[in-house]
Write a protein that holds these residues in place. Sequence first.
Motif, PDB file in Angstrom:
ATOM      1  N   UNK A  21       0.804  -1.210   0.000  1.00  0.00           N
ATOM      2  CA  UNK A  21       0.000   0.000   0.000  1.00  0.00           C
ATOM      3  C   UNK A  21       0.836   1.257   0.000  1.00  0.00           C
ATOM      4  N   UNK A  22       2.161   1.108   0.111  1.00  0.00           N
ATOM      5  CA  UNK A  22       3.103   2.229   0.023  1.00  0.00           C
ATOM      6  C   UNK A  22       4.485   1.637  -0.161  1.00  0.00           C
ATOM      7  N   UNK A  23       5.343   2.356  -0.868  1.00  0.00           N
ATOM      8  CA  UNK A  23       6.695   1.877  -1.125  1.00  0.00           C
ATOM      9  C   UNK A  23       7.707   2.920  -0.673  1.00  0.00           C
ATOM     10  N   UNK A  24       8.782   2.454  -0.051  1.00  0.00           N
ATOM     11  CA  UNK A  24       9.877   3.325   0.361  1.00  0.00           C
ATOM     12  C   UNK A  24      11.164   2.764  -0.215  1.00  0.00           C
ATOM     13  N   UNK A  25      11.878   3.586  -0.974  1.00  0.00           N
ATOM     14  CA  UNK A  25      13.134   3.158  -1.579  1.00  0.00           C
ATOM     15  C   UNK A  25      14.257   3.988  -0.969  1.00  0.00           C
ATOM     16  N   UNK A  26      15.211   3.316  -0.328  1.00  0.00           N
ATOM     17  CA  UNK A  26      16.305   3.985   0.351  1.00  0.00           C
ATOM     18  C   UNK A  26      17.584   3.792  -0.451  1.00  0.00           C
TER      19      UNK A  26
END
Length: 453
Positions: A21-26
């Motif tokens: 439901x959400x993506x975080x790319x570090x």
Amino acid sequence: MLRILCLALCSLLTGMRADPGALLRLGMDIMNQVQSAMDESHILEKMAAEAGKKQPGMKPIKGITNLKVKDVQLPVITLNFVPGVGIFQCVSTGMTITGKSFMGGNMEIIVALNITATNWLLRDEETGLPVFKSEGCEVILVNVKTNLPSNMLPKMVNKFLDSTLHKVLPGLMCPAIDAVLVYVNRKWTNLSDPMPVGQMGTVKYVLMSTPATTASYIQLDFSPVVQQQKGKTIKLADAGEALAFPEGYAKGSSQLLLPATFLSAELALLQKSFHVNIQDTMIGELPPQTTETLARFIPEVAVAYPKSKPLTTQIKIKKPPKVTMKTGKSLLHLHGTLEMFAARRRGQAPMSLLLLEVHFNLKVQYSVHENQLQMATSLDRLLSLSRKSSSIGNFNERELTGFITSYLEEAYIPVVNDVLQVGLPLPDFPAMNYNLAELDIVENALMLDLKLG
């Protein structure tokens, strides 16, 4: 190693059961905070301070007494992503080791070294949080200088330095890697905590699976939990298409992707806050809100109320708000009712004149303030207007289109914007300043291109 691989594989398979439901790319720009973590925690200095203390069960070092470590250099940390694993870490530093040598004099050894380790990035099964675990720590001597008379006893001294330092340094320095990871892992602690959306509910970013590592970034897939204050969970609508980062962002940079369906679920918490009861007679540039003004559009009002009466307007949103996004543009869809009442004698309830069903869109502009996603709206257009009931007889509701449009712009949208000032919480991960992010509306999602400064 086998256990770690099993944990990673099992977590990954578990996470594949649902779409995120959400993506975080570090990218490496964010992950380089490990450097600041080592600086902030003063780990190497602490390790050095402990080196000279007698520890329970610790054997004395052959050939060295009164061991002390001083002048620890500021570490230079180099990180590289290891696909499918996590991060390879190299810490370059230097120090001075002092003590009494086996030859009887004061000894001083100046050492330059690299500490290397592979940091696996896993998902803790108990907490559901990301966690780094170190493996395969090695200490590599880059340069050694000593005040021992090596020109006199070269073989003995070299053998002593080689055997002693290789035995001493891993036990002295490798715990620093683990200690730094404990410090870094502690910064993830609040990631899955419920965060308030005003007084109406909470949002919790739940990690779906083991974070995926590629050659350029680490990706975290979230299944956000949007919960009303009384405990009911709001289900995210089916997006229809798999959520994925768009192309065109710099390699190794960091982004957060928030789909329209997730923002819609968050705004559903505020649905009742969008209900309003407006009693002001004078509103902005609008004509007075009276039956006399309304009679200009509906003549029947003048017959029923020959003497002008103040109007009260009640707007209720009957369906959960819905956010849609096309590249460069975002709309907030609101479906509800608009009911107008005429004031009566004191002690008598106002009389309902008309009840309209309305559907209108608001254009949305996004920003970040104090690490909260902010939304500001303006009227896009009134899409539909239909009469549901009337106490003043039949009338053509289309005649009210301009009047209602102006009313929404002047009287209602300011109320919506006031409600939206509560802000929507963003994932709480190590030392991120979202206020610096560049925002971009892409297909079906809002992209935050994260910056460190």
